[in-house]
Enzyme design. Structure first.
Site, PDB file in Angstrom:
ATOM      1  N   HIS A  49       0.183  -2.426 -10.295  1.00 37.73           N
ATOM      2  CA  HIS A  49       1.519  -2.620 -10.862  1.00 37.73           C
ATOM      3  C   HIS A  49       1.428  -3.231 -12.253  1.00 37.73           C
ATOM      4  O   HIS A  49       0.549  -4.041 -12.533  1.00 37.73           O
ATOM      5  CB  HIS A  49       2.344  -3.545  -9.957  1.00 37.73           C
ATOM      6  CG  HIS A  49       2.590  -2.960  -8.604  1.00 37.73           C
ATOM      7  ND1 HIS A  49       3.573  -2.032  -8.370  1.00 37.73           N
ATOM      8  CD2 HIS A  49       1.969  -3.161  -7.416  1.00 37.73           C
ATOM      9  CE1 HIS A  49       3.543  -1.687  -7.087  1.00 37.73           C
ATOM     10  NE2 HIS A  49       2.577  -2.362  -6.483  1.00 37.73           N
ATOM     11  N   CYS A 402     -14.680  20.299   4.164  1.00 41.82           N
ATOM     12  CA  CYS A 402     -13.391  20.225   3.450  1.00 41.82           C
ATOM     13  C   CYS A 402     -13.528  19.434   2.152  1.00 41.82           C
ATOM     14  O   CYS A 402     -12.931  19.763   1.141  1.00 41.82           O
ATOM     15  CB  CYS A 402     -12.322  19.589   4.320  1.00 41.82           C
ATOM     16  SG  CYS A 402     -12.046  20.428   5.878  1.00 41.82           S
TER      17      CYS A 402
END
Lengths: 476, 418
Positions: A49, A402
Site C-alpha cells: 500500500h 501447468c
C-alpha cells in the site's frame, strides 16, 4: 540460551529475523506450523500500500509509507518478484469523490508521494475494463504488489543463512520470565531467551498474556478471496480498491505478481482463530463487490478460493516495542493491513528496539542480506534451459506441467535453508500444483520427491504438517 | 534441430494408434514424445476391465489394452522418447521438448499429431466452501495412489460426481476395504456409463444421490466430513436439505478438460463446447499439418473410440506428409441442433470419396426420441432411440454419395426429435 527468540515466522517474524541476523547475537525463529508463512501471511492481498489509509501520525502510517519505499530494494536483494503497479481507489458517486479528497489529504500528511485525483476519462483510459459508472479515482503510483509468502520464505532463508535457527512445529505452551531470561515451554522442549519478540499474528495476545502482558486484544478478522486463472490476469493492471469502510479497505481486484487475478477480501470478525474455512456467503460477497469495480470478472475463471485471518488490534494500530508489563517481551502485534507493506520498516524498528536493550551488539563481518535467486525454469530461454540441464539433469524432468516446474527446482526448495517439508511448502516455493489442475497430476510426484529427499515413507508426507497426511496404509 | 516426418505428442492410446496408423500408411520417420516413464498414458492406472470390447472384441484391463499397442510400436522403427515433456509446438511444426538425457530438444516435423489427453476438473473450479484440509482429491489422483503407488488415500469416502472415474474408484476403494458412503451427482442423471453404475455402485450397495452436491468441507488438517445438499432445477442448493456426512476423503469426478495448452500456444482454434481443436474429417486442425485425436480433441467414454479416431488422424497425417491429399477440398460445417451439444468433426470435405462418421453427445437424458440427420436441407436419416444420455457418445454415418450431392453452402445438421 538465545539472545532473541522470535515467536511466529510470518512476514513480520521472518523479516525481523533477517534484519537481526546482521548482528553478533544468537537468534531463534520459532514457528508452530510446519513451515514459514502459515498464518495471516499466507492468505492476504499481496498489496504494497502507498500509505494514505492509516491515521495521520500513527505508527501504522509511518511504517507503511517507509515500508513501501523500502520494498523494491528489499525484494531485489531477496530476489523476490515485486511490481510497482500503482493503485486506484475508485469512486462511484460524488460523495465517494469527496472521500477521495480526504484520503488524498491524509496521504499528503502521511508523506505519500505523487498521488493524484484523476477524472473518469483518465481512469477509464488507464483501466478500460472498469465499470463505466465510475466517477474518478485516487491514483497512488508508489503502490505495488508482492507475493507475501515468497517474501517471507526468502527472508527466512536469508536469516537462516546468516545463522538464525529456524525451529518449526514449535508451539509455545506456556512461558515464564525471571530476572535474566524468558523460558518458553514449547512442543519442541524448553527454549530460553533473553528477549522474546512476539510476532504471533492472531495469537499475539495469547502469547503476551502468557508473558504477563494482558493489555493486548487481537481479533481474527476473516477475509475470503478468489484467485482467477492467468488467462484473465490482465483484466486490470493497477490494484483496484473501492472506497474504504470501518471494516477495512473493501473488496479489491488486483493482479498478482505471478500474473493471476485476485479478488477479495471480505471482512468478518470470528471467534475461532484457526478458522480459515471459506463460506458460501463470503464468496458470494466477493463476487458481488468485485463485479461492481470490474464487471467482467467472473468466478467461472476461479482456479481456487481461500481465506485468511487479519490480526486486528482493538485500536487498529500496530503495537510495536517493549511491553509495558514485561521488559523482556517485545511486541510486534496487531499487524494487519498494511502489515505486509510495513514489514521492512517494522523489521528495522524492532531491530532498533533490540539494539537498545541488548548491550554489546555489533554488526557481523560476514553478514549477507541477499538471497540467491532460485532457478525458475519457466522464465528461462531455451538456451539457458539447455545449459542448465547439461549441468544438472534433474532440471530436465518437468513435474508440474501447468506451471512448468522441474524436479530440480523441487529438490532445491526442499534443500533450501528453512526449506519445504510438505506439499504446500513445495507449492509455495516452486508453484508446483498452483496451476490449472491444482496438483491433480503432479501432487503424487511431489509426495514421492519429498519422501525421497527427506528419507521417509510416502505416507508420512503431509499437505501442510500436523495431521494433514495425504496417504494412509499400503493397499491390501 | 532433429528432423522427423511426424511428431506425435503423447504416447497414450491416442498417440500410439495414430503413430502406428501413419507407419502403416508409409510414413518413415516418426517420433512419439511421452511425458510419463512409459507408453500407455492413463490406461496404465486403469487396472479394471472393460476396455477393448468394441475394438478387440474382448474384455481387457487398461494396461492390457495399452500393452497390445506398446508391443506393436516396439515392432516398428517408431522412435519413442519417454520422460519427455513438450514445452511448445509452433505453427511451422517445430516441437520443443525436454528430458533428462537429451536436455532441450527441438524437432522439425512435417506433420504433428496432438494426443495429450485430458485432465480432471479440480476442486477450485467448483467453489466448494469450507476448509482446505488434506483428503480432497480428484478420483484420478486417488486412482494413481491406489493402483500405481499402492497406498490408500482414504478410508471413509464421499465421491462427488458420477463420472466414470468416480464410479470405478467407488468400487476400487470398496474392494480395498474403504467405506464409500455415497456418490453425489449434481445433475438429475449420471454422466457415467450405465454399465459402470450397475457394476461399480449397485453391485456394492453404494448409494447414488442424484441432484445432490457437496456444499462445504470440514476439518482443519485432514478432512473430517462434508455437508451435502439437494439442488433445485437451477442446480442451486435447497435450504433445509443439508446433511453432514463424516468422511476422511472427498473424491472429485466432476468432469474432464482436454489439455490444450500446447494447442492454444500454436494458435489453433478451439471448439467452445468440446474445449478441443476444431477439426475436419481427417482430424486436421485449422493449422495445416497439425492433427488432434483422442481426449485432447474430445473427451471419450471408451478407449476403443479413441483408437478409431486416432487411426483417422494417423491416416490423415500420412496423406499430408506423403502429398496424397492434394485433391479438391470444399468444407462445410456440421451443426449440432436441438439436444445435440457438439459434433466432431466440426467441418467435413464434401469432395471426400469416403463415408464420414460424425461423433456427438446429447445434453440431457432422452427416452424414445429420434436422432435426425439433415444434409443440405434434406433429412437423410431419422433413427429411433430408446435412450440417449450425455455419458454415452453417439455417432452417425454420412455416406459418400450424400456428401457428393452437397454444395459448398450446405450444412449437415444433427438433432434430437420427437
Amino acid at each position: 540460551m538465545y539472545d532473541v527468540a522470535i515467536v511466529g515466522a510470518g512476514v513480520t517474524g521472518a523479516m525481523t529475523a533477517r534484519e537481526l541476523s546482521k548482528y553478533n547475537i544468537k537468534i531463534a525463529l520459532l514457528e508452530k506450523c510446519n513451515d514459514v508463512a502459515m498464518g495471516s501471511t499466507k492468505a492476504n492481498s499481496g498489496i504494497v500500500h502507498a500509505g494514505f489509509d492509516a491515521a495521520e501520525g500513527s505508527l501504522m502510517a509511518k511504517m507503511n509509507v517507509k515500508g513501501c519505499s523500502m520494498m523494491a530494494e528489499t525484494c531485489k536483494k531477496l530476489n523476490v518478484p515485486y511490481k510497482n503497479n500503482g493503485s486506484l481507489v475508485v469512486a462511484f458517486s460524488e460523495e465517494e469523490m469527496k472521500h477521495l479528497d480526504t484520503l488524498f489529504e491524509r496521504g499528503v500528511k502521511n508523506g505519500v508521494p505523487d498521488m493524484k485525483i484523476i477524472s473518469k476519462d483518465e481512469l477509464l483510459k488507464m483501466e478500460p475494463n472498469l465499470n463505466p459508472d465510475v466517477f474518478g479515482a485516487l491514483y497512488a503510483p508508489t503502490a505495488g504488489i508482492v507475493c507475501p509468502y515468497e517474501l517471507t520464505i526468502a527472508a527466512a532463508e536469508c536469516a537462516v543463512k546468516n545463522g538464525v535457527e529456524f525451529i518449526r512445529n514449535c508451539e509455545v505452551k506456556s512461558a515464564k520470565t525471571d530476572d535474566e531470561k524468558i523460558t518458553l515451554d514449547t512442543t519442541q522442549g524448553e527454549i530460553e531467551a533473553k528477549y522474546v519478540i512476539n510476532a504471533a499474528g492472531v495469537f499475539a495476545d495469547d502469547l503476551a498474556r502468557m508473558l504477563g502482558d494482558d493489555t493486548l486484544h487481537i481479533t481474527a478478522r476473516k477475509g475470503e478471496y478468489f484467485l482467477l486463472d492467468k488467462s484473465v490476469g490482465n483484466t486490470v493492471s493497477h490494484t483496484i480498491f473501492q472506497c474504504p469502510s470501518k471494516m477495512g479497505k473493501g473488496i479489491l481486484v488486483a493482479q498478482t505478481v505471478d500474473g493471476n487475478l485476485l479478488m477479495g477480501p471480505t471482512a468478518e470478525d470470528i471467534d475461532d482463530k484457526s478458522n480459515v474455512a471459506t463460506t458460501n456467503s463470503g464468496l458470494d460477497t466477493v463476487k458481488k463487490f468485485a463485479a461492481k469495480s470490474v464487471p467482467s470478472v467472473s468466478a467461472r475463471n476461479a482456479i481456487t478460493s481461500f481465506s485468511g485471518l487479519r490480526a486486528h488490534a482493538d485500536a487498529h494500530e500496530f503495537i510495536l516495542g517493549v511491553s509495558e508489563k514485561n521488559p523482556r517481551l517485545i511486541n510486534a502485534a496487531g499487524i494487519e493491513s498494511p502489515g505486509l507493506s510495513s514489514a521492512p520498516a517494522i523489521a528495522e524498528y524492532l531491530s532498533d528496539t533490540v539494539k537498545s536493550v541488548l548491550s554489546d551488539i555489533k554488526i557481523k563481518e560476514n553478514y549477507d542480506d541477499t538471497r540467491k535467486a532460485p532457478v525458475r525454469f519457466r522464465h528461462m530461454t531455451d538456451d539457458e534451459r539447455a545449459e542448465l540441464i547439461k549441468k544438472n539433469s534433474s532440471y530436465g524432468r518437468i513435474i508440474c506441467r501447468c506451471e512448468t516446474v522441474t524436479e530440480g527446482e523441487i529438490i532445491d526448495a526442499i534443500k533450501a535453508p528453512a526449506g519445504a517439508r510438505d506439499v504446500d511448502g513445495v507449492k509455495r516455493r516452486t508453484r508446483a500444483g498452483m496451476g490449472r489442475c491444482q496438483g491433480g497430476f503432479c501432487g503424487s510426484k511431489v509426495v514421492e520427491i519429498l519422501a525421497r529427499e527427506l528419507g521417509c515413507d510416502i505416507n508420512e508426507i503431509t499437505k501442510f504438517g500436523g495431521n494433514s497426511n495425504i496417504l494412509f496404509d499400503k493397499t491390501k | 534441430m532433429i528432423n522427423y516426418d511426424l511428431a506425435v505428442i503423447g504416447g497414450g492410446p491416442a498417440g500410439m494408434a495414430a503413430a502406428l496408423k501413419a507407419k502403416e500408411c508409409g510414413v518413415e520417420k516418426i517420433v512419439i514424445l511421452e511425458r510419463a516413464e512409459t507408453l500407455g498414458g492413463i490406461l496404465e492406472q486403469c487396472i479394471h476391465t472393460g476396455f477393448g470390447l468394441h475394438y478387440f472384441g474382448e474384455e481387457l484391463s487398461g494396461p492390457e489394452y495399452a500393452a497390445k499397442f506398446i508391443d506393436l510400436v516396439k515392432e516398428t522403427d517408431i522412435d519413442v522418447k519417454v520422460n519427455t515433456m513438450v514445452l511448445s509446438v509452433s505453427e511451422d511444426k517445430t516441437v520443443t521438448a525436454v528430458n533428462t538425457s537429451d536436455g532441450l530438444i527441438k524437432i522439425q516435423a512435417k506433420a504433428v499429431i496432438l494426443a495429450m489427453g485430458c485432465r480432471e476438473r479440480p476442486r477450485g473450479a467448483l467453489q466448494i466452501a469450507g476448509t482446505r484440509a488434506s483428503g480432497i482429491m480428484t478420483a484420478g489422483t486417488a486412482q494413481k495412489y491406489v493402483n500405481i503407488d499402492g497406498y490408500m488415500p482414504g478410508k471413509k469416502v464421499v465421491i462427488l460426481g458420477s463420472g466414470d472415474i468416480g464410479l470405478i474408484m467407488a468400487r476400487r476403494m470398496t474392494l480395498e476395504g474403504a467405506e464409500v458412503k455415497v456418490v453425489c451427482e449434481l445433475m438429475p442423471f449420471s454422466g457415467g456409463l450405465t454399465r459402470n453404475i450397475v457394476q461399480c455402485l449397485n453391485d456394492f450397495n453404494i448409494p447414488l444421490r442424484l441432484s445432490t452436491t457437496v456444499i462445504e468441507t470440514h476439518g482443519k488438517e485432514r478432512l473430517e466430513g462434508v455437508t451435502i445438499a439437494q439442488v433445485d432445477d437451477k442446480l442451486c442448493p435447497i435450504p433445509g436439505t443439508e446433511e453432514y456426512i463424516e468422511c476422511d476423503t472427498l473424491m472429485l469426478s466432476v468432469g474432464l478438460i482436454p489439455e490444450n495448452e500446447l494447442t492454444k500456444q500454436a494458435g489453433i482454434s478451439l471448439d467452445r463446447i468440446t474445449n478441443g481443436a476444431i477439426v475436419n474429417e481427417m482430424r486436421e486442425t485449422d493449422c495445416d499439418g497439425i492433427f488432434a485425436c483422442g481426449n485432447v480433441l474430445q473427451v471419450h467414454d471408451l478407449v476403443d473410440y479413441v483408437t478409431l479416431e486416432s487411426q483417422i488422424a494417423g491416416e490423415g497425417a500420412a496423406r499430408y506428409i506423403l502429398g496424397k491429399d492434394s485433391g479438391e477440398k470444399v468444407y462445410i460445417k456440421t451443426v449440432p441442433e436441438n439436444g445435440v451439444r457438439y459434433i466432431v468433426p466440426q467441418k467435413v470435405n464434401i469432395k471426400s470419396k469416403e463415408d464420414i462418421k460424425l461423433y456427438f453427445r446429447v445434453g440431457a437424458i432422452y427416452k424414445n426420441k429420434k436422432l435426425t440427420v439433415e444434409a443440405g436441407g434434406k433429412v437423410i436419416s431419422s433413427k429411433k432411440k430408446v435412450k440417449l444420455a450425455p455419458g454415452e457418445m453417439e455417432n452417425v454415418v454420412i455416406p459418400s454419395d450424400v456428401l457428393a450431392s452437397l454444395g459448398g453452402t450446405d450444412t449437415i445438421k444433427v438433432r434430437v426429435e420427437d
